[in-house]
Design a protein around this motif. Structure first.
Motif, PDB file in Angstrom:
ATOM      1  N   ASN A   5       9.545   9.192  -4.427  1.00 56.60           N
ATOM      2  CA  ASN A   5       8.108   8.558  -4.780  1.00 56.60           C
ATOM      3  C   ASN A   5       7.333   8.069  -3.558  1.00 56.60           C
ATOM      4  O   ASN A   5       7.907   7.898  -2.458  1.00 56.60           O
ATOM      5  CB  ASN A   5       8.646   7.093  -5.351  1.00 56.60           C
ATOM      6  CG  ASN A   5       9.057   7.522  -6.817  1.00 56.60           C
ATOM      7  OD1 ASN A   5       8.639   8.413  -7.656  1.00 56.60           O
ATOM      8  ND2 ASN A   5      10.105   6.602  -7.025  1.00 56.60           N
ATOM      9  N   VAL A   7       5.092   5.363  -1.767  1.00 59.06           N
ATOM     10  CA  VAL A   7       4.990   3.633  -1.980  1.00 59.06           C
ATOM     11  C   VAL A   7       3.534   3.644  -2.007  1.00 59.06           C
ATOM     12  O   VAL A   7       2.783   3.925  -1.316  1.00 59.06           O
ATOM     13  CB  VAL A   7       5.667   3.036  -0.860  1.00 59.06           C
ATOM     14  CG1 VAL A   7       5.257   1.691  -0.968  1.00 59.06           C
ATOM     15  CG2 VAL A   7       7.294   3.370  -0.934  1.00 59.06           C
ATOM     16  N   ASP A   8       3.142   2.978  -3.240  1.00 57.47           N
ATOM     17  CA  ASP A   8       1.752   2.521  -3.320  1.00 57.47           C
ATOM     18  C   ASP A   8       1.566   1.077  -2.350  1.00 57.47           C
ATOM     19  O   ASP A   8       2.136   0.058  -2.478  1.00 57.47           O
ATOM     20  CB  ASP A   8       1.502   1.913  -4.676  1.00 57.47           C
ATOM     21  CG  ASP A   8       0.064   1.455  -4.840  1.00 57.47           C
ATOM     22  OD1 ASP A   8      -0.515   1.113  -3.829  1.00 57.47           O
ATOM     23  OD2 ASP A   8      -0.539   1.726  -6.299  1.00 57.47           O
ATOM     24  N   THR A  10      -0.549  -0.984  -2.328  1.00 58.03           N
ATOM     25  CA  THR A  10      -0.749  -2.389  -3.047  1.00 58.03           C
ATOM     26  C   THR A  10       0.369  -3.084  -3.421  1.00 58.03           C
ATOM     27  O   THR A  10       0.257  -4.331  -4.008  1.00 58.03           O
ATOM     28  CB  THR A  10      -1.758  -2.156  -3.965  1.00 58.03           C
ATOM     29  OG1 THR A  10      -1.265  -1.233  -5.197  1.00 58.03           O
ATOM     30  CG2 THR A  10      -3.209  -1.426  -3.572  1.00 58.03           C
ATOM     31  N   HIS A  11       1.434  -2.501  -3.729  1.00 62.00           N
ATOM     32  CA  HIS A  11       2.636  -3.103  -4.350  1.00 62.00           C
ATOM     33  C   HIS A  11       3.663  -3.259  -3.186  1.00 62.00           C
ATOM     34  O   HIS A  11       4.667  -3.655  -3.410  1.00 62.00           O
ATOM     35  CB  HIS A  11       3.255  -2.144  -5.344  1.00 62.00           C
ATOM     36  CG  HIS A  11       2.456  -1.905  -6.594  1.00 62.00           C
ATOM     37  ND1 HIS A  11       1.802  -0.846  -6.733  1.00 62.00           N
ATOM     38  CD2 HIS A  11       2.056  -2.746  -7.587  1.00 62.00           C
ATOM     39  CE1 HIS A  11       0.954  -0.856  -7.980  1.00 62.00           C
ATOM     40  NE2 HIS A  11       0.993  -2.073  -8.246  1.00 62.00           N
ATOM     41  N   ALA A  12       3.579  -2.893  -1.989  1.00 58.10           N
ATOM     42  CA  ALA A  12       4.594  -3.076  -0.950  1.00 58.10           C
ATOM     43  C   ALA A  12       4.506  -4.429  -0.749  1.00 58.10           C
ATOM     44  O   ALA A  12       3.413  -5.553  -0.824  1.00 58.10           O
ATOM     45  CB  ALA A  12       4.176  -2.390   0.378  1.00 58.10           C
ATOM     46  N   THR A  13       5.617  -4.970  -0.208  1.00 53.05           N
ATOM     47  CA  THR A  13       5.706  -6.524   0.228  1.00 53.05           C
ATOM     48  C   THR A  13       6.385  -6.615   1.697  1.00 53.05           C
ATOM     49  O   THR A  13       6.875  -5.530   2.315  1.00 53.05           O
ATOM     50  CB  THR A  13       6.751  -7.323  -0.679  1.00 53.05           C
ATOM     51  OG1 THR A  13       7.885  -6.640  -0.514  1.00 53.05           O
ATOM     52  CG2 THR A  13       6.272  -7.241  -2.231  1.00 53.05           C
ATOM     53  N   ALA A  17       4.483  -4.217   3.823  1.00 48.58           N
ATOM     54  CA  ALA A  17       3.134  -4.281   3.596  1.00 48.58           C
ATOM     55  C   ALA A  17       2.402  -4.555   4.918  1.00 48.58           C
ATOM     56  O   ALA A  17       1.163  -4.101   4.762  1.00 48.58           O
ATOM     57  CB  ALA A  17       3.074  -5.380   2.832  1.00 48.58           C
ATOM     58  N   LYS A  35       3.281   6.694   3.119  1.00 50.07           N
ATOM     59  CA  LYS A  35       3.730   6.228   2.070  1.00 50.07           C
ATOM     60  C   LYS A  35       5.326   6.611   1.618  1.00 50.07           C
ATOM     61  O   LYS A  35       6.050   5.986   1.120  1.00 50.07           O
ATOM     62  CB  LYS A  35       2.988   6.749   0.811  1.00 50.07           C
ATOM     63  CG  LYS A  35       1.402   6.233   0.915  1.00 50.07           C
ATOM     64  CD  LYS A  35       0.590   6.816  -0.131  1.00 50.07           C
ATOM     65  CE  LYS A  35      -0.778   6.539  -0.065  1.00 50.07           C
ATOM     66  NZ  LYS A  35      -1.830   6.964  -0.682  1.00 50.07           N
ATOM     67  N   ASN A  39       9.434   3.951   1.804  1.00 50.55           N
ATOM     68  CA  ASN A  39      10.634   3.895   0.870  1.00 50.55           C
ATOM     69  C   ASN A  39      11.808   3.315   1.830  1.00 50.55           C
ATOM     70  O   ASN A  39      12.527   2.482   1.264  1.00 50.55           O
ATOM     71  CB  ASN A  39      11.047   5.016   0.450  1.00 50.55           C
ATOM     72  CG  ASN A  39      10.310   5.651  -1.006  1.00 50.55           C
ATOM     73  OD1 ASN A  39      10.306   4.916  -2.072  1.00 50.55           O
ATOM     74  ND2 ASN A  39       9.299   6.628  -0.743  1.00 50.55           N
TER      75      ASN A  39
END
Length: 182
Positions: A5, A7-8, A10-13, A17, A35, A39
């Protein structure tokens, strides 16, 4: 199609992020390679930190990009070849200089020596000879710069392997490989 996958951002923390934000600031977008690597927060920190450290090193950015395309071509890495060709052009290299570097050549003797050494490190799996290092010294490189060339090789091997092994989708203009991987 990528094997993992992407990583988007906008969804990373957390730190991931933050780093993806730094990458977006540097490139204007978050390239697919980052991206994929995101992971693993540890792998992303390692890769992004290495890019930052070498970007602030003694080797000029143009030479770093020329080394990158030579290694990408040897490793059959379409992604890195495309990305570093574009980055090399932004660093002031002509299209001809990047094409020559991709083949491990340069009209500039200092650049030619660095490319010969970097490609020898890859081709010989680091089993180089004392004469390979001496050729760099004769071209005006000191020990610190020689170590930086090896660091550029290592970073580019890492990125090549990520992109080839995980089949990261190309998001830069494709550049034709000039030789098959050994």
């Amino acid at each position: 199609m990528t094997r993992i996958n992407l990583v988007d951002p906008t969804h990373a923390t957390g730190r991931t992020a933050e780093q993806l934000g730094e990458i977006k600031s540097a490139f204007g977008v978050v390239p697919n390679m980052f991206k994929a690597v995101a992971n693993s927060p540890a792998a992303l920190s390692s890769m992004w930190g290495a890019f930052g450290a070498l970007g602030g090193g003694r080797l000029p950015p143009k030479l770093g990009e020329q080394i990158a395309v030579a290694i990408a071509d040897r490793n059959d890495c379409h992604y890195c070849l495309a990305a570093h060709t574009a980055l090399g052009r932004k660093a002031g290299a002509t299209a001809q200089e990047m094409a020559e570097a991709q083949a491990g050549r340069s009209a500039d003797p200092r650049t030619a020596a660095a490319l010969a050494f970097a490609t020898a490190v890859v081709d010989k799996r680091a089993g180089i000879e004392a004469a390979d290092v001496e050729a760099l010294r004769q071209a005006g490189f000191d020990d610190g710069e020689i170590v930086e060339i090896v660091a550029h090789v290592a970073l580019n091997l890492f990125t090549n392997y990520v992109n080839v092994a995980l089949d990261v989708p190309l998001d830069f203009q494709k550049v034709k490989l000039t030789r098959a991987a050994a």
